[in-house]
Design a protein around this motif. Structure first.
Motif, mmCIF file in Angstrom:
data_model
loop_
_atom_site.group_PDB
_atom_site.id
_atom_site.type_symbol
_atom_site.label_atom_id
_atom_site.label_comp_id
_atom_site.label_asym_id
_atom_site.label_seq_id
_atom_site.Cartn_x
_atom_site.Cartn_y
_atom_site.Cartn_z
ATOM 1 N N HIS A 148 32.222 32.576 36.999
ATOM 2 C CA HIS A 148 32.863 31.815 38.075
ATOM 3 C C HIS A 148 32.887 30.314 37.796
ATOM 4 O O HIS A 148 33.655 29.584 38.433
ATOM 5 N N PHE A 149 32.049 29.857 36.893
ATOM 6 C CA PHE A 149 31.987 28.428 36.559
ATOM 7 C C PHE A 149 33.224 27.943 35.832
ATOM 8 O O PHE A 149 33.470 26.739 35.761
ATOM 9 N N PHE A 153 34.116 23.092 39.756
ATOM 10 C CA PHE A 153 33.437 23.060 41.049
ATOM 11 C C PHE A 153 34.073 22.011 41.949
ATOM 12 O O PHE A 153 34.666 21.043 41.462
ATOM 13 N N ALA A 197 31.826 26.872 44.265
ATOM 14 C CA ALA A 197 32.489 27.829 43.376
ATOM 15 C C ALA A 197 32.075 29.226 43.816
ATOM 16 O O ALA A 197 31.121 29.387 44.582
ATOM 17 N N ASP A 198 32.786 30.237 43.335
ATOM 18 C CA ASP A 198 32.417 31.613 43.649
ATOM 19 C C ASP A 198 31.034 31.921 43.114
ATOM 20 O O ASP A 198 30.568 31.313 42.137
ATOM 21 N N GLY A 199 30.357 32.881 43.732
ATOM 22 C CA GLY A 199 29.042 33.274 43.245
ATOM 23 C C GLY A 199 28.391 34.297 44.150
ATOM 24 O O GLY A 199 29.017 34.837 45.058
ATOM 25 N N HIS A 219 26.333 31.564 39.801
ATOM 26 C CA HIS A 219 27.748 31.497 39.463
ATOM 27 C C HIS A 219 28.065 32.220 38.155
ATOM 28 O O HIS A 219 29.188 32.156 37.665
ATOM 29 N N ARG A 243 34.621 30.083 46.730
ATOM 30 C CA ARG A 243 34.699 28.630 46.803
ATOM 31 C C ARG A 243 35.168 28.192 48.198
ATOM 32 O O ARG A 243 36.179 28.681 48.712
#
Length: 283
Positions: A148-149, A153, A197-199, A219, A243
Motif C-alpha cells: 500500500h505504500f 501518503f 494510506a491503505d493498511g 501498510h 486512505r
C-alpha cells in the motif's frame, strides 16, 4: 496559527529540487531495479523489480517484493552514508548503491512533564509498562503481504502546525532523552485523524502510559505507522482502512503537555520520518 495542509507542502518545482519527482504510472520499467524516494537519514526507497524477488540491504536479506514487484527499504536516523540494495530472483540479480544525505536534527526541550513519565519507579507502574511494551512489540511485528505504500501518503491531519520535527534530540524536564522518532502535529483537541494510506490496524489501545491512545497501521512489508496521544479511537485491531478513513481524534493523553498528534513510522526495526513519505513518487 494552524496552517492548512496544502500550505505546508512544496510545489512541483520545489519537489524536484528536494529530490522528489512527480508521480508516474506503475508500469513495467526496462530496468530490473528501479528506486525512488528520499535518500537521506530517516528516509526510504520505494522500489520495483521482479515479482517476489528477495531484497538484500548491505548483503542482508530483509524483505521481498510484492506480487507486483514493489518493495520498500527504510533508512534509520543514524544510517550510514552509503547503502547497497540488491534484488535476487533465481539466477537473476540487480544491484544499486545509494548515497544517503545526512539528516539535520535539532534539539527540543520540554518541561513540566509528570516525573512518572520520565523516570518511572513504582513497581506496579513498571509492570504495566512492560505489558504495554509487549503489546507494542507485537503490533510492530506485523508483516502483511501488501504494498500500500507504493502510492505515497497524505498527511494524517487536514490542518496542523509542526511543533517538533522528527529526529530531534529531546531534553525532557532537563534530562537528555533518546531522539524523538515522531513528528508532532499540533491541532485542536478532537480534530479528526485520518489514515494516510491503505493498511490494516495492528494495535488500537486507548490508554497506554507513555503514548496514551495509540493506533498502529501496517501498510505492507513491515512498514508501520503510529498515531499517539489520541483522545478517542475510531478503529479496532484487525480492521482494514483506506486512505482518508478516520482513525481517531487528536488529544493529549499519555506523555503530552498539549493537544497534538505524534506521528511515527517504522520499517522493521528502523525508525523513519513519516513526513518524507508524503507525496513520494512511484518508480
Amino acid at each position: 496559527m494552524i496552517l492548512p495542509r496544502r500550505q505546508l507542502l512544496i510545489g512541483g518545482g520545489a519537489l524536484a529540487a528536494a529530490g522528489l519527482t512527480p508521480r508516474t504510472s506503475w508500469a513495467r520499467s526496462p530496468t530490473d531495479l528501479v528506486l525512488t524516494g528520499r535518500f537521506v537519514q530517516g528516509g526510504h526507497a520505494i522500489g520495483r523489480t521482479w515479482p517476489r524477488a528477495l531484497i538484500f540491504v548491505d548483503g542482508e536479506s530483509l524483505t521481498a517484493a510484492s506480487a507486483d514487484g514493489a518493495f520498500i527499504v527504510g533508512f534509520d536516523r543514524d544510517a550510514p552514508s552509503s547503502v547497497q540494495i540488491e534484488a535476487r530472483l533465481a539466477e537473476r540479480s540487480a544491484t544499486r548503491t545509494l548515497t544517503l544525505a545526512p539528516g539535520r536534527f535539532s534539539r527540543t526541550r520540554i518541561d513540566g512533564l509528570p516525573p512518572s513519565t520520565i523516570e518511572p519507579g513504582d513497581p506496579v507502574l513498571l509492570a504495566r509498562i512492560q505489558r504495554e511494551v509487549a503489546l507494542k512489540t507485537e503490533g510492530f511485528a506485523s508483516r502483511i503481504d501488501a504494498d500500500h505504500f507504493r502510492d505515497g501518503f497524505i498527511w494524517p491531519l487536514e490542518s496542523f502546525r509542526v511543533t517538533s520535527r522528527w529526529g530531534s534530540q529531546r531534553i525532557l524536564n532537563g534530562t537528555p532523552a533518546r531522539p524523538h522518532y515522531g513528528i508532532d502535529l499540533a491541532a485542536p483537541q478532537g480534530s479528526s485523524i485520518r489514515a494516510p494510506a491503505d493498511g490494516r490496524v495492528t494495535l488500537a489501545s486507548p490508554a497506554l502510559h507513555f503514548e496514551g491512545g495509540l493506533v498502529l497501521i501496517d501498510h505492507g512489508q513491515g512498514l508501520i505507522t503510529a498515531y499517539l496521544h489520541q483522545s478517542r479511537l475510531d478503529v479496532r485491531e484487525g480492521q482494514a482502512v483506506r486512505r482518508g478513513d478516520p482513525v481517531g481524534r487528536v488529544g493529549m493523553t499519555g506523555r503530552a503537555t498539549g493537544p497534538h498528534l505524534c506521528w511515527r513510522m517504522k520499517w522493521r526495526d528502523r525508525n523513519l520520518d513519516p513526513s518524507l513519505m508524503v507525496e513520494t513518487a512511484r518508480p
